[in-house]
Write a protein that holds these residues in place. Structure first.
Motif, PDB file in Angstrom:
ATOM      1  N   LYS A 153      -8.109  13.144  -1.051  1.00 35.39           N
ATOM      2  CA  LYS A 153      -6.742  13.878  -0.646  1.00 35.39           C
ATOM      3  C   LYS A 153      -5.846  12.863  -0.380  1.00 35.39           C
ATOM      4  N   LYS A 154      -6.038  11.482  -0.544  1.00 33.56           N
ATOM      5  CA  LYS A 154      -5.100  10.456  -0.510  1.00 33.56           C
ATOM      6  C   LYS A 154      -5.300   9.405  -1.133  1.00 33.56           C
ATOM      7  N   ILE A 155      -4.350   8.795  -1.913  1.00 31.98           N
ATOM      8  CA  ILE A 155      -4.378   7.587  -2.573  1.00 31.98           C
ATOM      9  C   ILE A 155      -3.353   6.778  -1.893  1.00 31.98           C
ATOM     10  N   GLU A 156      -3.639   5.322  -1.479  1.00 34.29           N
ATOM     11  CA  GLU A 156      -2.773   4.647  -0.931  1.00 34.29           C
ATOM     12  C   GLU A 156      -2.802   3.082  -1.684  1.00 34.29           C
ATOM     13  N   ILE A 157      -1.792   2.571  -1.413  1.00 32.56           N
ATOM     14  CA  ILE A 157      -1.484   1.031  -1.860  1.00 32.56           C
ATOM     15  C   ILE A 157      -0.646   0.298  -0.886  1.00 32.56           C
ATOM     16  N   LYS A 178       8.605  -7.859   0.647  1.00 35.47           N
ATOM     17  CA  LYS A 178       9.640  -8.650  -0.152  1.00 35.47           C
ATOM     18  C   LYS A 178       9.433  -8.519  -1.489  1.00 35.47           C
ATOM     19  N   ASN A 179       8.418  -7.899  -2.013  1.00 32.58           N
ATOM     20  CA  ASN A 179       8.447  -7.566  -3.641  1.00 32.58           C
ATOM     21  C   ASN A 179       9.458  -6.862  -4.097  1.00 32.58           C
ATOM     22  N   PRO A 180      10.517  -7.597  -5.042  1.00 31.35           N
ATOM     23  CA  PRO A 180      11.679  -6.831  -5.221  1.00 31.35           C
ATOM     24  C   PRO A 180      11.534  -5.448  -6.139  1.00 31.35           C
ATOM     25  N   VAL A 181      10.511  -5.403  -6.769  1.00 28.81           N
ATOM     26  CA  VAL A 181      10.419  -4.053  -7.637  1.00 28.81           C
ATOM     27  C   VAL A 181       9.260  -3.027  -7.273  1.00 28.81           C
ATOM     28  N   ALA A 182       8.588  -3.448  -6.278  1.00 27.95           N
ATOM     29  CA  ALA A 182       7.403  -2.718  -5.893  1.00 27.95           C
ATOM     30  C   ALA A 182       8.038  -1.370  -5.372  1.00 27.95           C
ATOM     31  N   LYS A 183       8.674  -1.232  -4.532  1.00 25.40           N
ATOM     32  CA  LYS A 183       9.048  -0.073  -3.778  1.00 25.40           C
ATOM     33  C   LYS A 183       9.652   1.110  -4.840  1.00 25.40           C
ATOM     34  N   SER A 184      10.419   0.885  -5.681  1.00 23.17           N
ATOM     35  CA  SER A 184      11.001   1.790  -6.704  1.00 23.17           C
ATOM     36  C   SER A 184       9.889   1.934  -7.793  1.00 23.17           C
ATOM     37  N   PHE A 185       9.164   0.968  -8.238  1.00 19.71           N
ATOM     38  CA  PHE A 185       8.065   1.104  -8.972  1.00 19.71           C
ATOM     39  C   PHE A 185       7.023   2.036  -8.507  1.00 19.71           C
ATOM     40  N   TYR A 186       6.516   1.867  -7.292  1.00 17.61           N
ATOM     41  CA  TYR A 186       5.323   2.797  -6.876  1.00 17.61           C
ATOM     42  C   TYR A 186       5.655   4.356  -6.313  1.00 17.61           C
ATOM     43  N   SER A 187       7.319   4.436  -6.148  1.00 19.65           N
ATOM     44  CA  SER A 187       7.763   5.655  -5.659  1.00 19.65           C
ATOM     45  C   SER A 187       8.016   6.719  -6.801  1.00 19.65           C
ATOM     46  N   SER A 188       8.335   5.866  -7.884  1.00 22.92           N
ATOM     47  CA  SER A 188       8.526   6.700  -9.234  1.00 22.92           C
ATOM     48  C   SER A 188       7.087   7.398  -9.401  1.00 22.92           C
ATOM     49  N   PHE A 189       5.959   6.886  -9.041  1.00 24.69           N
ATOM     50  CA  PHE A 189       4.684   7.661  -9.164  1.00 24.69           C
ATOM     51  C   PHE A 189       4.234   8.721  -8.262  1.00 24.69           C
ATOM     52  N   GLY A 190       5.158   8.764  -7.126  1.00 25.29           N
ATOM     53  CA  GLY A 190       4.952   9.532  -5.936  1.00 25.29           C
ATOM     54  C   GLY A 190       4.413   8.964  -4.725  1.00 25.29           C
ATOM     55  N   PHE A 191       4.191   7.814  -4.676  1.00 24.17           N
ATOM     56  CA  PHE A 191       3.877   7.089  -3.492  1.00 24.17           C
ATOM     57  C   PHE A 191       5.146   7.034  -2.426  1.00 24.17           C
ATOM     58  N   GLU A 211       6.567   5.570   1.262  1.00 20.70           N
ATOM     59  CA  GLU A 211       6.161   4.622   2.191  1.00 20.70           C
ATOM     60  C   GLU A 211       5.906   5.306   3.582  1.00 20.70           C
ATOM     61  N   ILE A 212       5.084   4.844   4.228  1.00 21.99           N
ATOM     62  CA  ILE A 212       4.709   5.273   5.336  1.00 21.99           C
ATOM     63  C   ILE A 212       4.721   4.170   6.725  1.00 21.99           C
ATOM     64  N   GLY A 213       5.188   2.990   6.237  1.00 18.50           N
ATOM     65  CA  GLY A 213       5.158   1.993   7.266  1.00 18.50           C
ATOM     66  C   GLY A 213       4.455   0.775   6.965  1.00 18.50           C
ATOM     67  N   MET A 214       4.427  -0.256   7.711  1.00 22.91           N
ATOM     68  CA  MET A 214       3.628  -1.443   7.621  1.00 22.91           C
ATOM     69  C   MET A 214       2.201  -1.144   7.827  1.00 22.91           C
ATOM     70  N   ASP A 215       1.320  -1.926   7.368  1.00 25.88           N
ATOM     71  CA  ASP A 215      -0.185  -1.860   7.511  1.00 25.88           C
ATOM     72  C   ASP A 215      -0.524  -2.231   8.834  1.00 25.88           C
ATOM     73  N   GLU A 216      -1.706  -2.269   9.061  1.00 32.63           N
ATOM     74  CA  GLU A 216      -2.443  -2.489  10.500  1.00 32.63           C
ATOM     75  C   GLU A 216      -2.203  -3.924  10.922  1.00 32.63           C
ATOM     76  N   ASP A 217      -2.053  -4.974   9.745  1.00 36.51           N
ATOM     77  CA  ASP A 217      -1.966  -6.170   9.977  1.00 36.51           C
ATOM     78  C   ASP A 217      -0.249  -6.535  10.207  1.00 36.51           C
ATOM     79  N   ASN A 218       0.339  -5.455  10.088  1.00 37.40           N
ATOM     80  CA  ASN A 218       2.101  -5.676   9.707  1.00 37.40           C
ATOM     81  C   ASN A 218       2.507  -6.639   8.920  1.00 37.40           C
TER      82      ASN A 218
END
Length: 147
Positions: free
Chosen positions: A107-111, A116-129, A131-138
């Protein structure tokens, strides 16, 4: 002549080549060591590893983990520094997601990635990811695809 990008299971025939792959020095904070990831995968259930091939050469690495019966997390994804910026990572992630989506009941794929990674957000969002917030370790941004 076009190049072929494919994923293949990491085996005793290719693990040394996978261990020798490396990112740029400034990317080291964003990526875990492939050797460590392969060790983890040998001693834990539900870990899947794939070498990313460009034609017949290992150029990258994936590891994903079945964390619950309905959730897979992509824990490792890297392309060797010599092969970055050539579209290999984009094609490889597409192949990996297609393979992951074949898991029954998923039901869910997460990454997670360094915010601070300059390309990660736009790269992963282009695949449908999304963002839901910081992980449990923040420490890392958590992004998911709901199926």
């Amino acid at each position: 002549m076009s190049v072929v990008i494919k994923l293949s299971t990491v085996t005793k025939e290719n693990y040394e080549s996978v261990c020798e792959l490396d990112v740029l020095e400034e990317q080291n904070d964003y990526v875990a060591c492939n050797m460590w990831s392969l060790v983890e995968s040998q001693f834990n259930d539900g870990y899947e590893t794939r070498a990313i091939y460009l034609d017949d050469k290992e150029v990258g690495f994936f590891m994903w983990v079945l964390e619950t019966p309905d959730k897979i997390s992509i824990w490792r994804f890297m392309v060797d520094h010599q092969y970055q910026q050539k579209g290999i990572g984009r094609k490889a992630l597409d192949l990996a997601l297609n393979e992951i989506k074949q898991v029954s009941g998923l039901k869910k794929i997460e990454i997670c990635y360094n915010p601070k990674n300059p390309v990660a957000k736009s790269f992963y969002s282009s695949f449908g990811f999304n963002e839901i917030g910081m992980d449990e370790d923040n420490e890392d941004m958590l992004a998911i695809i709901k199926l």
